[in-house]
Design a protein around this motif. Structure first.
Motif, PDB file in Angstrom:
ATOM      1  N   MET A   1       0.829  -1.186   0.000  1.00 12.12           N
ATOM      2  CA  MET A   1       0.000   0.000   0.000  1.00 12.12           C
ATOM      3  C   MET A   1       0.869   1.243   0.000  1.00 12.12           C
ATOM      4  N   THR A   2       0.454   2.177  -0.772  1.00 16.69           N
ATOM      5  CA  THR A   2       1.174   3.438  -0.774  1.00 16.69           C
ATOM      6  C   THR A   2       0.666   4.321   0.354  1.00 16.69           C
ATOM      7  N   GLY A   3       1.371   5.420   0.569  1.00 15.06           N
ATOM      8  CA  GLY A   3       0.982   6.325   1.641  1.00 15.06           C
ATOM      9  C   GLY A   3      -0.380   6.951   1.426  1.00 15.06           C
ATOM     10  N   ILE A   4      -0.678   7.298   0.173  1.00 17.09           N
ATOM     11  CA  ILE A   4      -1.974   7.926  -0.124  1.00 17.09           C
ATOM     12  C   ILE A   4      -3.107   6.925   0.069  1.00 17.09           C
ATOM     13  N   THR A   5      -2.898   5.698  -0.315  1.00 10.27           N
ATOM     14  CA  THR A   5      -3.915   4.671  -0.146  1.00 10.27           C
ATOM     15  C   THR A   5      -4.175   4.411   1.335  1.00 10.27           C
ATOM     16  N   GLN A   6      -3.114   4.376   2.134  1.00 11.60           N
ATOM     17  CA  GLN A   6      -3.280   4.173   3.564  1.00 11.60           C
ATOM     18  C   GLN A   6      -4.021   5.342   4.194  1.00 11.60           C
ATOM     19  N   LEU A   7      -3.670   6.547   3.781  1.00 11.21           N
ATOM     20  CA  LEU A   7      -4.357   7.731   4.301  1.00 11.21           C
ATOM     21  C   LEU A   7      -5.825   7.712   3.917  1.00 11.21           C
ATOM     22  N   SER A   8      -6.118   7.300   2.693  1.00 11.20           N
ATOM     23  CA  SER A   8      -7.503   7.206   2.247  1.00 11.20           C
ATOM     24  C   SER A   8      -8.274   6.183   3.072  1.00 11.20           C
ATOM     25  N   ALA A   9      -7.630   5.070   3.385  1.00 15.57           N
ATOM     26  CA  ALA A   9      -8.296   4.048   4.207  1.00 15.57           C
ATOM     27  C   ALA A   9      -8.581   4.575   5.607  1.00 15.57           C
ATOM     28  N   VAL A  10      -7.654   5.323   6.177  1.00 17.22           N
ATOM     29  CA  VAL A  10      -7.861   5.886   7.520  1.00 17.22           C
ATOM     30  C   VAL A  10      -8.983   6.914   7.496  1.00 17.22           C
ATOM     31  N   VAL A  11      -8.993   7.765   6.477  1.00 17.35           N
ATOM     32  CA  VAL A  11     -10.051   8.771   6.369  1.00 17.35           C
ATOM     33  C   VAL A  11     -11.405   8.091   6.201  1.00 17.35           C
ATOM     34  N   ASN A  12     -11.463   7.054   5.364  1.00 16.27           N
ATOM     35  CA  ASN A  12     -12.725   6.329   5.186  1.00 16.27           C
ATOM     36  C   ASN A  12     -13.180   5.693   6.496  1.00 16.27           C
ATOM     37  N   ALA A  13     -12.262   5.112   7.246  1.00 18.87           N
ATOM     38  CA  ALA A  13     -12.621   4.497   8.521  1.00 18.87           C
ATOM     39  C   ALA A  13     -13.164   5.524   9.499  1.00 18.87           C
TER      40      ALA A  13
END
Length: 72
Positions: A1-13
């Motif tokens: 996972m890239t950093g942006i994808t991880q950030l997107s997952a955290v924001v979605n959560a």
């Protein structure tokens, strides 16, 4: 996972958790209005343990439904 994808997952959560809390709060208010007594007063002021257990079970049930609806 890239950093942006991880950030997107955290924001979605966080967003879905916030929506779940709002839906849970609204459902608790609706159930409180549908019952013939005031749930908060019965549990906190009158120390009705049986009602607290029932409301706790109801809350867990609502939370499972909300989690299933959000998770898909």
């Amino acid at each position: 996972m890239t950093g942006i994808t991880q950030l997107s997952a955290v924001v979605n959560a966080v967003v879905y958790a916030f929506l779940g809390i709002i839906v849970f709060g609204l459902s608790f208010i609706v159930i409180d209005r549908l019952t013939p007594y005031h749930l908060w007063k019965e549990i906190i002021e009158d120390h009705n343990v049986a009602l607290a257990i029932v409301v706790g079970a109801m809350s867990l049930g609502i939370c499972v439904i909300i989690a299933a609806a959000i998770h898909g």
